[in-house]
Design a protein around this motif. Structure first.
Motif, PDB file in Angstrom:
ATOM      1  N   GLY A  45       0.798  -1.232   0.000  1.00  0.00           N
ATOM      2  CA  GLY A  45       0.000   0.000   0.000  1.00  0.00           C
ATOM      3  C   GLY A  45       0.832   1.285   0.000  1.00  0.00           C
ATOM      4  N   GLY A  46       2.072   1.202   0.465  1.00  0.00           N
ATOM      5  CA  GLY A  46       2.934   2.389   0.420  1.00  0.00           C
ATOM      6  C   GLY A  46       3.231   2.798  -1.013  1.00  0.00           C
ATOM      7  N   ILE A  47       3.173   1.818  -1.911  1.00  0.00           N
ATOM      8  CA  ILE A  47       3.359   2.091  -3.342  1.00  0.00           C
ATOM      9  C   ILE A  47       2.013   2.422  -3.992  1.00  0.00           C
ATOM     10  CG2 ILE A  47       4.069   1.122  -5.567  1.00  0.00           C
ATOM     11  CD1 ILE A  47       6.459   1.463  -3.752  1.00  0.00           C
ATOM     12  N   THR A  48       0.990   1.614  -3.693  1.00  0.00           N
ATOM     13  CA  THR A  48      -0.282   1.801  -4.416  1.00  0.00           C
ATOM     14  C   THR A  48      -0.917   3.158  -4.090  1.00  0.00           C
ATOM     15  OG1 THR A  48      -1.609   0.653  -2.736  1.00  0.00           O
ATOM     16  CG2 THR A  48      -0.720  -0.688  -4.532  1.00  0.00           C
ATOM     17  N   THR A  49      -0.681   3.669  -2.877  1.00  0.00           N
ATOM     18  CA  THR A  49      -1.254   4.987  -2.566  1.00  0.00           C
ATOM     19  C   THR A  49      -0.546   6.096  -3.350  1.00  0.00           C
ATOM     20  OG1 THR A  49       0.075   4.970  -0.539  1.00  0.00           O
ATOM     21  CG2 THR A  49      -2.269   4.473  -0.305  1.00  0.00           C
ATOM     22  N   ARG A  50       0.719   5.868  -3.698  1.00  0.00           N
ATOM     23  CA  ARG A  50       1.423   6.851  -4.551  1.00  0.00           C
ATOM     24  C   ARG A  50       0.820   6.839  -5.960  1.00  0.00           C
ATOM     25  NH1 ARG A  50       7.378   7.466  -2.969  1.00  0.00           N
ATOM     26  NH2 ARG A  50       7.962   6.940  -5.094  1.00  0.00           N
ATOM     27  N   LEU A  51       0.414   5.647  -6.418  1.00  0.00           N
ATOM     28  CA  LEU A  51      -0.250   5.548  -7.725  1.00  0.00           C
ATOM     29  C   LEU A  51      -1.624   6.212  -7.667  1.00  0.00           C
ATOM     30  CD1 LEU A  51       0.524   1.782  -8.539  1.00  0.00           C
ATOM     31  CD2 LEU A  51       1.788   3.797  -9.328  1.00  0.00           C
ATOM     32  N   LEU A  52      -2.316   5.961  -6.556  1.00  0.00           N
ATOM     33  CA  LEU A  52      -3.672   6.509  -6.394  1.00  0.00           C
ATOM     34  C   LEU A  52      -3.664   8.045  -6.379  1.00  0.00           C
ATOM     35  CD1 LEU A  52      -6.686   6.067  -5.815  1.00  0.00           C
ATOM     36  CD2 LEU A  52      -6.112   5.888  -3.381  1.00  0.00           C
ATOM     37  N   GLN A  53      -2.733   8.592  -5.607  1.00  0.00           N
ATOM     38  CA  GLN A  53      -2.604  10.059  -5.531  1.00  0.00           C
ATOM     39  C   GLN A  53      -2.446  10.673  -6.922  1.00  0.00           C
ATOM     40  OE1 GLN A  53       0.770  10.678  -3.006  1.00  0.00           O
ATOM     41  NE2 GLN A  53      -0.392  11.895  -1.551  1.00  0.00           N
ATOM     42  N   ALA A 102       0.591  -3.265  -6.879  1.00  0.00           N
ATOM     43  CA  ALA A 102       2.054  -3.398  -6.939  1.00  0.00           C
ATOM     44  C   ALA A 102       2.406  -4.837  -6.586  1.00  0.00           C
ATOM     45  CB  ALA A 102       2.723  -2.436  -5.971  1.00  0.00           C
ATOM     46  N   VAL A 103       2.897  -5.559  -7.575  1.00  0.00           N
ATOM     47  CA  VAL A 103       3.354  -6.931  -7.341  1.00  0.00           C
ATOM     48  C   VAL A 103       4.875  -6.915  -7.474  1.00  0.00           C
ATOM     49  CG1 VAL A 103       3.052  -9.355  -7.929  1.00  0.00           C
ATOM     50  CG2 VAL A 103       1.218  -7.718  -8.445  1.00  0.00           C
ATOM     51  N   ILE A 104       5.530  -7.274  -6.382  1.00  0.00           N
ATOM     52  CA  ILE A 104       6.992  -7.158  -6.327  1.00  0.00           C
ATOM     53  C   ILE A 104       7.583  -8.554  -6.159  1.00  0.00           C
ATOM     54  CG2 ILE A 104       8.932  -6.101  -5.092  1.00  0.00           C
ATOM     55  CD1 ILE A 104       6.980  -3.824  -4.291  1.00  0.00           C
ATOM     56  N   ARG A 105       8.448  -8.928  -7.094  1.00  0.00           N
ATOM     57  CA  ARG A 105       8.959 -10.301  -7.135  1.00  0.00           C
ATOM     58  C   ARG A 105       9.639 -10.698  -5.828  1.00  0.00           C
ATOM     59  NH1 ARG A 105       9.826 -13.863 -11.255  1.00  0.00           N
ATOM     60  NH2 ARG A 105       9.510 -12.320 -12.867  1.00  0.00           N
ATOM     61  N   VAL A 143      11.620  -3.408  -4.800  1.00  0.00           N
ATOM     62  CA  VAL A 143      10.894  -2.263  -4.230  1.00  0.00           C
ATOM     63  C   VAL A 143      11.403  -0.968  -4.856  1.00  0.00           C
ATOM     64  CG1 VAL A 143      10.563  -0.923  -2.112  1.00  0.00           C
ATOM     65  CG2 VAL A 143      10.421  -3.417  -2.037  1.00  0.00           C
ATOM     66  N   GLU A 144      12.710  -0.903  -5.081  1.00  0.00           N
ATOM     67  CA  GLU A 144      13.302   0.320  -5.653  1.00  0.00           C
ATOM     68  C   GLU A 144      12.679   0.635  -7.016  1.00  0.00           C
ATOM     69  OE1 GLU A 144      15.044  -2.172  -4.190  1.00  0.00           O
ATOM     70  OE2 GLU A 144      15.381  -0.973  -2.374  1.00  0.00           O
ATOM     71  N   GLN A 145      12.500  -0.399  -7.838  1.00  0.00           N
ATOM     72  CA  GLN A 145      11.879  -0.185  -9.155  1.00  0.00           C
ATOM     73  C   GLN A 145      10.439   0.307  -8.998  1.00  0.00           C
ATOM     74  OE1 GLN A 145      12.350  -4.104 -10.802  1.00  0.00           O
ATOM     75  NE2 GLN A 145      14.332  -3.646 -11.741  1.00  0.00           N
TER      76      GLN A 145
END
Ligand code: INI
Length: 179
Positions: A45-53, A102-105, A143-145
């Protein structure tokens, strides 16, 4: 993700070649009056909320009214297609649906299953309903990507997804494709 500099569309070439056809259809990033459903994953969610914003900023800039946007939260990317289908088949169907995830390998042994099934489900929903469903799901090794693809700038995948949604609704309603 946008094309690389080497492969991006040359608008002049596109215009010249389009002029050789009876009609050429383009979708504008125009959002007034459109209703948009957003399905957002809570996993990473730390990534998906950046997408949402970024998606919400882009919709706002394009004239989509707050009242015309609904957001549904899914546990993870695997569940996004079902929520997308619900928006696309609601009693008053949404004009377009944006899925954000966000799916992170590094996080999972079943990366390929989660990412692949999410993509397949999203495509199924848009092809069976005719409602554009946008794949705004990051699939990265690290995560960096994922952080780079969700920076607060023009390259943010959520922002791109919002533009893609508006473009698809508008192109599908234009010219001989329109009602
Ligand atoms: N869901 C994601 O959105 N991203 C991931 O990286 C992820 N990983 O790593 O497993 C993930 N898993 C959960 C999955 O989407 C479902 O919610 C879960 O399997 C229950 O159906």
């Amino acid at each position: 993700m946008t094309s690389s500099k080497d492969t991006e569309l040359d608008l002049t070439v596109a215009a010249v070649e389009s002029a050789r056809a009876g009609e050429a259809l383009y979708g504008a990033h125009q959002g007034q009056g459109l209703r948009i459903g957003i399905c957002c994953g809570k996993f990473n969610g730390g990534i998906t909320t950046r997408l949402l914003q970024a998606a919400l900023d882009a919709l706002d800039e394009a004239g989509v009214a707050k009242a015309d946007i609904s957001i549904a939260w899914a546990p993870g990317a695997f569940e996004l297609p079902l929520l997308a289908k619900a928006y696309a088949t609601a009693p008053r169907p949404y004009d377009a649906v944006i899925t954000l995830g966000a799916v992170i390998r590094g996080d999972t042994g079943h990366y390929d299953v989660v990412a692949g099934e999410c993509a397949r489900g999203v495509q199924d929903v848009q092809l069976t309903t005719g409602v554009p469903v946008i794949f705004g799901v990051l699939t990265t090794d690290t995560v960096e990507q994922a952080l780079v693809r969700s920076l607060p700038d023009e390259t943010n995948k959520g922002r791109e997804s919002a533009h893609t949604a508006l473009e698809m609704v508008n192109v599908l309603r234009s010219g001989s494709l329109g009602a």
